[in-house]
Structure formats: structure tokens, C-alpha cells
Write a protein that holds these residues in place. Structure first.
Motif, PDB file in Angstrom:
ATOM      1  N   MET A 104       0.825  -1.215   0.000  1.00 45.49           N
ATOM      2  CA  MET A 104       0.000   0.000   0.000  1.00 45.49           C
ATOM      3  C   MET A 104       0.859   1.265   0.000  1.00 45.49           C
ATOM      4  SD  MET A 104      -3.070  -0.646  -0.286  1.00 45.49           S
ATOM      5  CE  MET A 104      -3.867  -2.211  -0.475  1.00 45.49           C
ATOM      6  N   LEU A 105       1.988   1.231   0.705  1.00 48.04           N
ATOM      7  CA  LEU A 105       2.888   2.390   0.688  1.00 48.04           C
ATOM      8  C   LEU A 105       3.448   2.628  -0.709  1.00 48.04           C
ATOM      9  CD1 LEU A 105       4.885   2.096   4.014  1.00 48.04           C
ATOM     10  CD2 LEU A 105       3.241   3.851   3.385  1.00 48.04           C
ATOM     11  N   GLY A 106       3.701   1.553  -1.436  1.00 50.03           N
ATOM     12  CA  GLY A 106       4.191   1.695  -2.798  1.00 50.03           C
ATOM     13  C   GLY A 106       3.160   2.292  -3.731  1.00 50.03           C
ATOM     14  N   CYS A 107       1.907   2.228  -3.351  1.00 48.13           N
ATOM     15  CA  CYS A 107       0.842   2.785  -4.188  1.00 48.13           C
ATOM     16  C   CYS A 107       0.360   4.142  -3.698  1.00 48.13           C
ATOM     17  CB  CYS A 107      -0.349   1.834  -4.217  1.00 48.13           C
ATOM     18  SG  CYS A 107      -0.007   0.238  -4.931  1.00 48.13           S
ATOM     19  N   ALA A 108       0.219   4.311  -2.417  1.00 44.86           N
ATOM     20  CA  ALA A 108      -0.531   5.438  -1.886  1.00 44.86           C
ATOM     21  C   ALA A 108       0.308   6.613  -1.406  1.00 44.86           C
ATOM     22  CB  ALA A 108      -1.410   4.965  -0.732  1.00 44.86           C
ATOM     23  N   LEU A 109       1.622   6.480  -1.337  1.00 42.34           N
ATOM     24  CA  LEU A 109       2.413   7.635  -0.936  1.00 42.34           C
ATOM     25  C   LEU A 109       2.257   8.759  -1.953  1.00 42.34           C
ATOM     26  CD1 LEU A 109       5.744   6.170   0.474  1.00 42.34           C
ATOM     27  CD2 LEU A 109       3.919   7.303   1.716  1.00 42.34           C
TER      28      LEU A 109
ATOM     29  N   VAL B 156       0.185   6.043  -7.807  1.00 47.00           N
ATOM     30  CA  VAL B 156      -0.340   5.226  -8.894  1.00 47.00           C
ATOM     31  C   VAL B 156      -0.675   3.858  -8.314  1.00 47.00           C
ATOM     32  CG1 VAL B 156       0.170   4.208 -11.140  1.00 47.00           C
ATOM     33  CG2 VAL B 156       1.066   6.451 -10.570  1.00 47.00           C
ATOM     34  N   TYR B 157      -1.859   3.371  -8.624  1.00 46.22           N
ATOM     35  CA  TYR B 157      -2.320   2.135  -7.997  1.00 46.22           C
ATOM     36  C   TYR B 157      -2.174   0.903  -8.888  1.00 46.22           C
ATOM     37  CZ  TYR B 157      -3.986   5.010  -4.248  1.00 46.22           C
ATOM     38  OH  TYR B 157      -4.032   5.875  -3.194  1.00 46.22           O
ATOM     39  N   TRP B 158      -1.409   0.977  -9.948  1.00 42.77           N
ATOM     40  CA  TRP B 158      -1.180  -0.184 -10.799  1.00 42.77           C
ATOM     41  C   TRP B 158      -0.497  -1.346 -10.071  1.00 42.77           C
ATOM     42  CZ3 TRP B 158      -3.741  -0.906 -15.017  1.00 42.77           C
ATOM     43  CH2 TRP B 158      -4.182   0.180 -15.751  1.00 42.77           C
ATOM     44  N   PRO B 159       0.398  -1.092  -9.117  1.00 44.55           N
ATOM     45  CA  PRO B 159       1.031  -2.237  -8.441  1.00 44.55           C
ATOM     46  C   PRO B 159       0.073  -3.111  -7.635  1.00 44.55           C
ATOM     47  CG  PRO B 159       2.362  -0.291  -8.137  1.00 44.55           C
ATOM     48  CD  PRO B 159       1.086   0.160  -8.773  1.00 44.55           C
ATOM     49  N   LEU B 160      -1.142  -2.657  -7.400  1.00 44.11           N
ATOM     50  CA  LEU B 160      -2.092  -3.497  -6.663  1.00 44.11           C
ATOM     51  C   LEU B 160      -2.485  -4.749  -7.437  1.00 44.11           C
ATOM     52  CD1 LEU B 160      -4.523  -0.993  -4.934  1.00 44.11           C
ATOM     53  CD2 LEU B 160      -2.817  -2.453  -3.892  1.00 44.11           C
ATOM     54  N   PHE B 161      -2.180  -4.789  -8.727  1.00 42.57           N
ATOM     55  CA  PHE B 161      -2.482  -5.989  -9.499  1.00 42.57           C
ATOM     56  C   PHE B 161      -1.651  -7.196  -9.055  1.00 42.57           C
ATOM     57  CE2 PHE B 161      -4.420  -3.020 -12.522  1.00 42.57           C
ATOM     58  CZ  PHE B 161      -5.628  -3.674 -12.720  1.00 42.57           C
ATOM     59  N   VAL B 162      -0.589  -6.985  -8.283  1.00 45.27           N
ATOM     60  CA  VAL B 162       0.162  -8.132  -7.774  1.00 45.27           C
ATOM     61  C   VAL B 162      -0.653  -8.917  -6.749  1.00 45.27           C
ATOM     62  CG1 VAL B 162       2.417  -7.111  -8.229  1.00 45.27           C
ATOM     63  CG2 VAL B 162       1.400  -6.870  -5.992  1.00 45.27           C
ATOM     64  N   LEU B 163      -1.713  -8.319  -6.220  1.00 45.41           N
ATOM     65  CA  LEU B 163      -2.586  -9.074  -5.308  1.00 45.41           C
ATOM     66  C   LEU B 163      -3.204 -10.285  -5.999  1.00 45.41           C
ATOM     67  CD1 LEU B 163      -4.357  -6.176  -3.391  1.00 45.41           C
ATOM     68  CD2 LEU B 163      -2.661  -7.770  -2.505  1.00 45.41           C
ATOM     69  N   ILE B 164      -3.419 -10.173  -7.308  1.00 50.35           N
ATOM     70  CA  ILE B 164      -3.940 -11.322  -8.063  1.00 50.35           C
ATOM     71  C   ILE B 164      -2.947 -12.480  -7.995  1.00 50.35           C
ATOM     72  CG2 ILE B 164      -4.579 -12.117 -10.376  1.00 50.35           C
ATOM     73  CD1 ILE B 164      -5.531  -9.217 -10.909  1.00 50.35           C
ATOM     74  N   PHE B 165      -1.656 -12.165  -8.123  1.00 54.18           N
ATOM     75  CA  PHE B 165      -0.635 -13.213  -8.034  1.00 54.18           C
ATOM     76  C   PHE B 165      -0.575 -13.813  -6.633  1.00 54.18           C
ATOM     77  CE2 PHE B 165       1.127 -10.487 -11.471  1.00 54.18           C
ATOM     78  CZ  PHE B 165       1.018 -11.407 -12.497  1.00 54.18           C
ATOM     79  N   HIS B 166      -0.800 -12.982  -5.617  1.00 52.25           N
ATOM     80  CA  HIS B 166      -0.789 -13.503  -4.245  1.00 52.25           C
ATOM     81  C   HIS B 166      -1.951 -14.449  -4.011  1.00 52.25           C
ATOM     82  CE1 HIS B 166       1.435  -9.582  -3.025  1.00 52.25           C
ATOM     83  NE2 HIS B 166       2.241 -10.461  -3.574  1.00 52.25           N
ATOM     84  N   VAL B 167      -3.083 -14.171  -4.618  1.00 46.34           N
ATOM     85  CA  VAL B 167      -4.263 -15.021  -4.430  1.00 46.34           C
ATOM     86  C   VAL B 167      -4.134 -16.331  -5.189  1.00 46.34           C
ATOM     87  CG1 VAL B 167      -6.737 -15.172  -4.896  1.00 46.34           C
ATOM     88  CG2 VAL B 167      -5.798 -13.090  -3.926  1.00 46.34           C
ATOM     89  N   ILE B 168      -3.611 -16.282  -6.415  1.00 52.81           N
ATOM     90  CA  ILE B 168      -3.571 -17.510  -7.213  1.00 52.81           C
ATOM     91  C   ILE B 168      -2.330 -18.358  -6.978  1.00 52.81           C
ATOM     92  CG2 ILE B 168      -5.023 -16.527  -9.018  1.00 52.81           C
ATOM     93  CD1 ILE B 168      -2.540 -16.277 -10.766  1.00 52.81           C
ATOM     94  N   SER B 169      -1.343 -17.863  -6.229  1.00 54.01           N
ATOM     95  CA  SER B 169      -0.117 -18.649  -6.048  1.00 54.01           C
ATOM     96  C   SER B 169      -0.329 -19.979  -5.323  1.00 54.01           C
ATOM     97  CB  SER B 169       0.961 -17.821  -5.360  1.00 54.01           C
ATOM     98  OG  SER B 169       0.595 -17.484  -4.059  1.00 54.01           O
ATOM     99  N   PRO B 170      -1.201 -20.101  -4.314  1.00 53.34           N
ATOM    100  CA  PRO B 170      -1.346 -21.421  -3.690  1.00 53.34           C
ATOM    101  C   PRO B 170      -2.293 -22.370  -4.428  1.00 53.34           C
ATOM    102  CG  PRO B 170      -2.370 -19.734  -2.314  1.00 53.34           C
ATOM    103  CD  PRO B 170      -1.823 -19.061  -3.499  1.00 53.34           C
ATOM    104  N   ILE B 171      -2.982 -21.916  -5.449  1.00 53.72           N
ATOM    105  CA  ILE B 171      -3.975 -22.760  -6.120  1.00 53.72           C
ATOM    106  C   ILE B 171      -3.357 -24.009  -6.756  1.00 53.72           C
ATOM    107  CG2 ILE B 171      -5.632 -22.807  -8.030  1.00 53.72           C
ATOM    108  CD1 ILE B 171      -6.452 -19.988  -7.217  1.00 53.72           C
TER     109      ILE B 171
END
Length: 131
Positions: free
Chosen positions: A22-27, A32-47
Motif C-alpha cells: 500500500m505504501l508503494g501505491c498510496a504515498l 499510482v495504484y497499478w502495483p495493486l495488481f500483484v494481489l492477483i498473483f498472491h491469491v492464485i499462487s497457492p492454487i
């Protein structure tokens, strides 16, 4: 009681990782909030691991093709999560400082996910499979 301490520690480390993200996005300098798309990778990594765990029943075998394929896909997802902010910074969509914070958040979050499977994936009486 040791399981509760591990759960609290994992929750704390996950919160630290999300704070970096969040600091990388919201400071104000980044904004710029484009880095929040890495949350998709965090969710699908254990699948892939979940699918391989369900598909393989031979727990005494040291290796199986399904499990190795799951490790391969998980590795690809994790590498993509680390590469995505670098590509965004390289094409000047985000700044390099934001990229560093997102990479730090990625490292902490993926270590938290790994720690979760190490602590709760043993198959004993305090396992994630019971949840």
C-alpha cells in the motif's frame, strides 16, 4: 498454543507485507495504484498446490509428476509477481521507489504464504485442512 502464536505471527507478517504494498501505491510521491495488481498473483499462487494436494493420494512418495507441475506453476506465478512491478517501473508507469516497496511487500507476503504451509500443512491436529 504454539499454533495460535504461529497464526498471530503470520497475520502480523502478512499485514507488514500489505503495508509495504500500500505504501508503494498510496504515498504522495507515487500515487499510482497499478502495483495493486500483484494481489492477483498472491491469491492464485497457492492454487496449484491445492490442486496437486487433492489430486495426489500417495503421501509416502517423495515426488510425483502432478506435484512437480504444481511447483513449476507456482514458481512461474511468484516470478511473475516479482517481475510485474519491475516492468511497470521500466516503462515509467510507476517510480522505482514504488517498485522497491512493492518488491519488499512481495517478499514478505510470499514468505508468509510459505510459512503458512510449513506451519499448518503438516497434517497434524492443528492443520489448515480442518478449516
Amino acid at each position: 498454543m504454539a499454533g495460535v502464536k504461529a497464526l498471530v505471527a503470520l497475520s502480523f507478517s502478512g499485514a507488514i507485507g500489505l503495508t509495504f504494498l500500500m505504501l508503494g501505491c498510496a504515498l504522495e510521491d507515487y500515487g499510482v495504484y497499478w502495483p495493486l495488481f500483484v494481489l492477483i498473483f498472491h491469491v492464485i499462487s497457492p492454487i496449484p498446490y491445492f490442486i496437486a494436494k487433492r489430486a495426489t493420494y500417495d503421501s509416502d512418495a517423495t515426488s510425483s509428476a502432478c506435484r512437480e507441475l504444481a511447483y513449476f506453476f507456482t514458481t512461474g506465478i511468484v516470478v511473475s509477481a516479482f517481475g510485474f512491478p519491475v516492468i511497470l517501473a521500466r516503462v515509467s508507469v510507476i517510480k522505482w521507489g514504488a517498485c522497491g516497496l512493492v518488491l519488499a511487500g512481495n517478499a514478505v507476503i510470499f514468505l508468509t504464504i510459505q510459512g503458512f504451509f510449513l506451519v499448518f500443512g503438516r497434517g497434524d491436529d492443528f492443520s489448515w485442512e480442518q478449516w
